[in-house]
Design a protein around this motif. Structure first.
Motif, mmCIF file in Angstrom:
data_model
loop_
_atom_site.group_PDB
_atom_site.id
_atom_site.type_symbol
_atom_site.label_atom_id
_atom_site.label_comp_id
_atom_site.label_asym_id
_atom_site.label_seq_id
_atom_site.Cartn_x
_atom_site.Cartn_y
_atom_site.Cartn_z
ATOM 1 N N LEU A 183 0.833 -1.209 0.000
ATOM 2 C CA LEU A 183 0.000 0.000 0.000
ATOM 3 C C LEU A 183 0.865 1.256 0.000
ATOM 4 N N LEU A 184 1.939 1.223 0.788
ATOM 5 C CA LEU A 184 2.841 2.379 0.862
ATOM 6 C C LEU A 184 3.566 2.584 -0.459
ATOM 7 N N LEU A 185 4.121 1.514 -1.009
ATOM 8 C CA LEU A 185 4.895 1.621 -2.244
ATOM 9 C C LEU A 185 4.016 1.961 -3.452
ATOM 10 N N SER A 186 2.790 1.465 -3.453
ATOM 11 C CA SER A 186 1.906 1.683 -4.602
ATOM 12 C C SER A 186 0.996 2.894 -4.435
ATOM 13 N N SER A 187 1.193 3.676 -3.383
ATOM 14 C CA SER A 187 0.307 4.826 -3.131
ATOM 15 C C SER A 187 0.245 5.805 -4.310
ATOM 16 N N PRO A 188 1.354 6.080 -5.032
ATOM 17 C CA PRO A 188 1.227 6.954 -6.205
ATOM 18 C C PRO A 188 0.333 6.343 -7.290
ATOM 19 N N ILE A 189 0.439 5.010 -7.479
ATOM 20 C CA ILE A 189 -0.402 4.334 -8.480
ATOM 21 C C ILE A 189 -1.856 4.358 -8.037
ATOM 22 N N ILE A 190 -2.087 4.120 -6.744
ATOM 23 C CA ILE A 190 -3.457 4.133 -6.214
ATOM 24 C C ILE A 190 -4.075 5.515 -6.382
ATOM 25 N N ALA A 191 -3.307 6.570 -6.072
ATOM 26 C CA ALA A 191 -3.816 7.935 -6.188
ATOM 27 C C ALA A 191 -4.128 8.280 -7.644
ATOM 28 N N THR A 192 -3.237 7.897 -8.558
ATOM 29 C CA THR A 192 -3.445 8.177 -9.978
ATOM 30 C C THR A 192 -4.662 7.425 -10.511
ATOM 31 N N THR A 193 -4.794 6.159 -10.116
ATOM 32 C CA THR A 193 -5.944 5.360 -10.551
ATOM 33 C C THR A 193 -7.240 5.953 -10.033
ATOM 34 N N ALA A 194 -7.236 6.424 -8.785
ATOM 35 C CA ALA A 194 -8.434 7.034 -8.203
ATOM 36 C C ALA A 194 -8.860 8.270 -9.003
ATOM 37 N N VAL A 195 -7.891 9.080 -9.406
ATOM 38 C CA VAL A 195 -8.192 10.280 -10.200
ATOM 39 C C VAL A 195 -8.779 9.881 -11.555
ATOM 40 N N LEU A 196 -8.216 8.862 -12.184
ATOM 41 C CA LEU A 196 -8.702 8.419 -13.489
ATOM 42 C C LEU A 196 -10.096 7.815 -13.398
ATOM 43 N N VAL A 197 -10.358 7.081 -12.317
ATOM 44 C CA VAL A 197 -11.700 6.521 -12.109
ATOM 45 C C VAL A 197 -12.709 7.654 -11.946
ATOM 46 N N ARG A 198 -12.335 8.657 -11.163
ATOM 47 C CA ARG A 198 -13.223 9.810 -10.943
ATOM 48 C C ARG A 198 -13.508 10.535 -12.259
ATOM 49 N N LYS A 199 -12.486 10.664 -13.093
ATOM 50 C CA LYS A 199 -12.636 11.370 -14.364
ATOM 51 C C LYS A 199 -13.470 10.573 -15.356
ATOM 52 N N ASN A 200 -13.263 9.255 -15.424
ATOM 53 C CA ASN A 200 -13.927 8.429 -16.436
ATOM 54 C C ASN A 200 -15.289 7.890 -16.018
ATOM 55 N N LEU A 201 -15.459 7.639 -14.722
ATOM 56 C CA LEU A 201 -16.693 6.999 -14.258
ATOM 57 C C LEU A 201 -17.445 7.805 -13.219
ATOM 58 N N GLY A 202 -16.846 8.857 -12.707
ATOM 59 C CA GLY A 202 -17.519 9.675 -11.704
ATOM 60 C C GLY A 202 -17.397 9.089 -10.307
#
Length: 208
Positions: free
Chosen positions: A10-29
């Motif tokens: 979770l710590l190491l992948s936090s940048p990937i998790i944050a980026t994915t969350a932004v993309l999900v918000r943008k594409n799916l709301g």
């Protein structure tokens, strides 16, 4: 090992998790996270976390079935298993392990045979024996047989082998969905469904 491993990833992948969350918000709301009750060890229900990969149901637009609601972006999330990253929180909380039978729907509890219900003797996993041997292309009965086989022979060595095979399966993006389904067809039970007393037994923690 689950707690330390999930906390580290979770710590190491936090940048990937944050980026994915932004993309999900943008594409799916909103909401960004998909949450659903799933049965864990001994049938105890917990809240599963995943990144959202489908649009909301919209009868006017014809978005009703999972296949209709799954977008190309959602398919990408699933094929790369990025949608599974929030499930690391379930591992950290002790709801799940890295390896084990996949947590399915609560409604399936009453449809298992007594042998199939054994899949709840251990914590469910992010990946498992069935996931590295066909994933959603495997028939339900065969999938449950592999779940029980894993339980009867589980070891740290087998877990490590399954994790390594999972990386390969994600890389080649195999078995993501059965034909005509976003994942696979609904499990409707076996010829002899588990009885109510057996369901209670599993939930109470004994072997059915």
């Amino acid at each position: 090992m689950d707690i330390v491993g999930s906390a580290g990833i979770l710590l190491l992948s936090s940048p990937i998790i944050a980026t994915t969350a932004v993309l999900v918000r943008k594409n799916l709301g909103s909401p960004v996270l998909f949450t659903q009750d799933r049965p864990g060890r001994h049938g105890e229900v917990f809240k599963l976390y995943k990144f959202r990969s489908m649009k909301d149901i919209d009868f006017e637009l014809g978005l009703i079935s999972d296949e209709d609601r799954l977008t190309n972006f959602g398919r990408l999330l699933r094929s790369t298993s990025l949608d599974e990253l929030p499930s690391l929180m379930n591992v950290l909380k002790g709801d799940m392990s890295f390896v084990g039978p996949r947590p399915l729907l609560v409604s399936y509890l009453e449809r298992y045979s007594s042998e199939q219900a054994r899949r709840h003797e251990v914590r469910p996993g992010i990946t498992g024996l069935a996931q590295v041997n066909g994933r959603n292309l495997v028939a339900w009965e065969e999938r449950f047989e592999m779940d029980v086989k894993y339980i009867d022979s589980m070891s740290i060595r087998s877990d490590l082998q399954i994790i390594l095979k999972t990386f390969f399966a994600v890389f080649v993006r195999s078995g993501i969905s059965a034909e005509g389904h976003a994942t696979m067809a609904e499990f409707r039970g076996t010829s002899r469904p588990v009885t109510p007393s057996e369901v209670i037994t599993v939930r109470d923690g004994a072997t059915a």
